[in-house]
Scaffold this active site. Sequence first.
Site, short mmCIF file in Angstrom:
data_model
loop_
_atom_site.label_atom_id
_atom_site.label_comp_id
_atom_site.label_asym_id
_atom_site.label_seq_id
_atom_site.Cartn_x
_atom_site.Cartn_y
_atom_site.Cartn_z
N ASP A 196 11.71 -55.35 105.01
CA ASP A 196 11.38 -56.01 106.11
C ASP A 196 11.19 -57.58 105.65
O ASP A 196 11.16 -58.54 105.73
CB ASP A 196 10.41 -55.51 106.75
CG ASP A 196 10.64 -55.91 108.09
OD1 ASP A 196 10.04 -56.80 108.61
OD2 ASP A 196 11.45 -55.35 108.76
N HIS A 230 20.62 -51.16 112.80
CA HIS A 230 21.17 -52.18 112.78
C HIS A 230 22.91 -51.81 112.26
O HIS A 230 23.40 -52.61 113.01
CB HIS A 230 21.24 -53.31 111.14
CG HIS A 230 19.68 -53.78 112.12
ND1 HIS A 230 18.97 -55.02 111.35
CD2 HIS A 230 18.43 -53.63 113.12
CE1 HIS A 230 17.46 -54.80 112.19
NE2 HIS A 230 17.54 -54.26 113.34
N LYS A 278 17.84 -59.73 110.68
CA LYS A 278 17.43 -58.99 109.25
C LYS A 278 16.80 -57.70 109.03
O LYS A 278 15.97 -58.21 110.36
CB LYS A 278 16.90 -60.29 108.66
CG LYS A 278 15.82 -60.84 109.07
CD LYS A 278 14.18 -60.49 109.23
CE LYS A 278 13.36 -59.71 108.10
NZ LYS A 278 12.87 -59.19 109.01
N SER A 305 18.83 -52.00 126.91
CA SER A 305 17.97 -51.27 126.26
C SER A 305 18.04 -50.15 126.33
O SER A 305 19.43 -49.90 127.03
CB SER A 305 16.73 -51.54 127.26
OG SER A 305 15.72 -50.58 126.97
N ARG A 306 17.37 -48.58 125.53
CA ARG A 306 17.61 -47.13 125.96
C ARG A 306 17.28 -46.82 127.28
O ARG A 306 17.48 -45.43 127.50
CB ARG A 306 16.78 -46.67 125.31
CG ARG A 306 17.26 -46.88 123.26
CD ARG A 306 16.36 -46.28 122.47
NE ARG A 306 15.15 -47.39 122.61
CZ ARG A 306 13.83 -46.89 122.27
NH1 ARG A 306 13.97 -45.73 122.19
NH2 ARG A 306 12.53 -47.35 122.38
N ILE A 316 10.95 -59.70 118.87
CA ILE A 316 11.89 -60.87 118.06
C ILE A 316 13.22 -60.92 119.32
O ILE A 316 13.67 -61.56 119.16
CB ILE A 316 13.12 -60.03 116.86
CG1 ILE A 316 13.01 -61.32 116.42
CG2 ILE A 316 13.82 -59.38 116.69
CD1 ILE A 316 12.71 -62.51 115.76
N ALA A 317 13.49 -59.46 119.89
CA ALA A 317 14.34 -60.66 121.32
C ALA A 317 14.63 -61.00 122.18
O ALA A 317 14.88 -61.84 122.49
CB ALA A 317 14.83 -58.76 122.21
N1 LIG Z 1 13.44 -63.01 112.73
C1 LIG Z 1 12.55 -62.57 112.19
O1 LIG Z 1 11.63 -63.82 112.14
C2 LIG Z 1 11.40 -61.28 112.81
C3 LIG Z 1 10.40 -61.02 113.66
C4 LIG Z 1 10.22 -60.06 113.59
C5 LIG Z 1 11.01 -58.52 113.51
N2 LIG Z 1 12.31 -59.01 112.95
C6 LIG Z 1 13.58 -57.84 113.08
O2 LIG Z 1 13.74 -57.27 114.33
C7 LIG Z 1 13.90 -55.99 114.51
C8 LIG Z 1 12.99 -55.75 114.96
O3 LIG Z 1 11.99 -56.07 114.84
P1 LIG Z 1 10.60 -56.30 116.51
O4 LIG Z 1 9.45 -56.88 115.53
O5 LIG Z 1 11.51 -57.04 117.14
O6 LIG Z 1 10.81 -54.77 117.14
P2 LIG Z 1 10.12 -53.96 118.34
O7 LIG Z 1 9.18 -55.06 119.02
O8 LIG Z 1 9.83 -52.13 117.97
O9 LIG Z 1 11.53 -53.54 119.17
C9 LIG Z 1 12.76 -52.33 118.63
C10 LIG Z 1 13.30 -52.61 119.55
O10 LIG Z 1 14.24 -51.37 119.03
C11 LIG Z 1 14.60 -50.86 120.03
N3 LIG Z 1 15.32 -48.97 119.69
C12 LIG Z 1 16.29 -48.68 119.97
N4 LIG Z 1 16.48 -47.64 119.16
C13 LIG Z 1 14.88 -47.64 119.22
C14 LIG Z 1 13.71 -46.91 118.63
N5 LIG Z 1 13.77 -45.27 117.40
N6 LIG Z 1 12.71 -46.47 118.10
C15 LIG Z 1 11.93 -48.06 118.33
N7 LIG Z 1 12.55 -48.99 119.18
C16 LIG Z 1 14.20 -48.89 119.51
C17 LIG Z 1 13.81 -51.15 121.63
O11 LIG Z 1 14.82 -51.56 122.66
P3 LIG Z 1 14.71 -50.85 123.56
O12 LIG Z 1 13.87 -49.58 124.18
O13 LIG Z 1 14.92 -51.52 125.05
O14 LIG Z 1 15.78 -49.74 123.69
C18 LIG Z 1 12.97 -51.94 120.11
O15 LIG Z 1 12.43 -52.56 121.70
C19 LIG Z 1 13.64 -55.73 113.18
O16 LIG Z 1 14.97 -55.47 112.55
C20 LIG Z 1 12.28 -56.86 112.18
O17 LIG Z 1 12.86 -56.98 110.50
C21 LIG Z 1 13.00 -60.50 112.67
#
Ligand SMILES: NC(=O)c1ccc[n+]([C@@H]2O[C@H](COP(=O)([O-])OP(=O)(O)OC[C@H]3O[C@@H](n4cnc5c(N)ncnc54)[C@H](OP(=O)(O)O)[C@@H]3O)[C@@H](O)[C@H]2O)c1
Length: 332
Positions: free
Chosen positions: A176, A77, A95, A34-35, A13-14
Site C-alpha cells: 500500500d 483491483h 494503486k 457501489s455494492r 479515494i473515490a
Molecule cells: N492515491 C492515493 O493517494 C490513495 C489514497 C488512499 C487510498 N488509495 C488506494 O485506494 C484504494 C481504496 O482505498 P480507500 O482509502 O478509498 O478505501 P475505502 O475508503 O475503504 O474504500 C474502498 C471502497 O471499496 C469498495 N469495496 C468493494 N468491496 C469491498 C469490500 N469487500 N470491503 C470494503 N470495501 C469494498 C467500497 O465501495 P462500495 O461499498 O461503495 O462498494 C469501498 O468504499 C486502495 O487500493 C488504496 O491503496 C490511494
Amino acid sequence: MSTRWGIAGTGGIATRFAVDLSLVDDAELVAVASRSGERADSFADRHGVVRRHGDYADLAADPGVDVVYVATHSARHESDSLLFLEAGKHVLCEKPFALNARQARRMVAAARDRGLFLMDAMWSRFLPSYRSLTDLIGEGRIGDPLLVEADFGFRIPVDPAHRLFDPNLGGGALVDLGVYPLQLTSLVLGTPDRIAAVGSIGSTGVDEQVAAVLHHPGGTIGAVKAAIRVPMICGARIVGTDGWIELAPFMHCTPSLRVTGTAGRQDLDLNWDGDGIRFQVLEVQRCIHTGLLESPLMPLDETVTIIETMDEIRRQIGFAYPDELLDPGTHS
Ligand SMILES: NC(=O)c1ccc[n+]([C@@H]2O[C@H](COP(=O)([O-])OP(=O)(O)OC[C@H]3O[C@@H](n4cnc5c(N)ncnc54)[C@H](OP(=O)(O)O)[C@@H]3O)[C@@H](O)[C@H]2O)c1
C-alpha cells in the site's frame, strides 16, 4: 471532446477523485457504482452524478461511460479492472495496481488483447514536482544518479477491520505505501537486479514495517522503507555524482524540491491547486484522445516490474496474501 468517467467504489479515494475531477475541463463524471444502491445514491448526490449503479456489473454495462476509475480496495483491483476491460471500457486502476505480478500481467494482457487503455493510478508521476524532477535529472543537474533513499510510513492504531491491516483487503505496509518509494527508485534507477529485504509481520497478519535495499545494473542503489506502525520522515533524496535533490514530505506528492549541485542550492516551489489527483486524469484523457493505449509516463511494463520487485520483497520477508501463489524468487 469530453471524456465520460465512471467510478467504481465510493470510499475515501473515490471521493477525493470526484472532487478533483471537477477541476478538469473536458471531464464529465457520469456514473458511479457501489455494492450498495444507497451508497451509490449518496455518493452521486454529493458529487452531482446522474447515473448511480448498485452493482459494479451495471457500471460495466453502462454504454455512456468511456473510462472507469477503479477505486475499490486493493484485493479487488484485478477482478474489477478485468470486469471493466472485458466490457470494453478503458481503465484507470488505483494503486497498488495489483497485489502481485501475476495479477498485473493478466490485467495488462486483457487491455492489450482488446486494444483498450489501461494505467496504474500512480498519481505521483504526473504531478508538476515529479515532472520537474525528471527534467532536472535529465538535464544532468546532479550528474549521474547513484542512490535513491525514500520512505513512507505512519503509526496507525491496529484495527483488524481497517483495509491496511486486513490481508483479505490487500493490507500491509509494502504494497500500500512502499509502492511509492519503489516507483521513485524505478523512475530514477530502473529495475533492480538484486534485492535484500527485512520486515516485521504484525498481529493481523500483514507486514507492519519493511526495509529493502535494491541494487541495479551499473551499481546504483535504492534504499526504501515503509510502515503502518512507525512514523517515518516520508521524504526522499536522490544523490548523484554532482549533487542531490531532496523531495520534501510527503515524497509521493511532494510540493517542493531542493536541488544542491555544483552551482549551489535552489529551492523549487511546485505546488498546485486542488488535490493533485487530476494530473493523472489529464494524462489519461491526453492518451485516449491521441490513440495511446498506455502512458509513456507510467508504462504498463514498468508497473509490472515494480510489482515484481514487491513480490520479491514479500517473498524474502515471508508475507503472502491469502491463497496467493507468488512467482519463484528471481533475485538474490
Ligand atoms: N492515491 C492515493 O493517494 C490513495 C489514497 C488512499 C487510498 N488509495 C488506494 O485506494 C484504494 C481504496 O482505498 P480507500 O482509502 O478509498 O478505501 P475505502 O475508503 O475503504 O474504500 C474502498 C471502497 O471499496 C469498495 N469495496 C468493494 N468491496 C469491498 C469490500 N469487500 N470491503 C470494503 N470495501 C469494498 C467500497 O465501495 P462500495 O461499498 O461503495 O462498494 C469501498 O468504499 C486502495 O487500493 C488504496 O491503496 C490511494
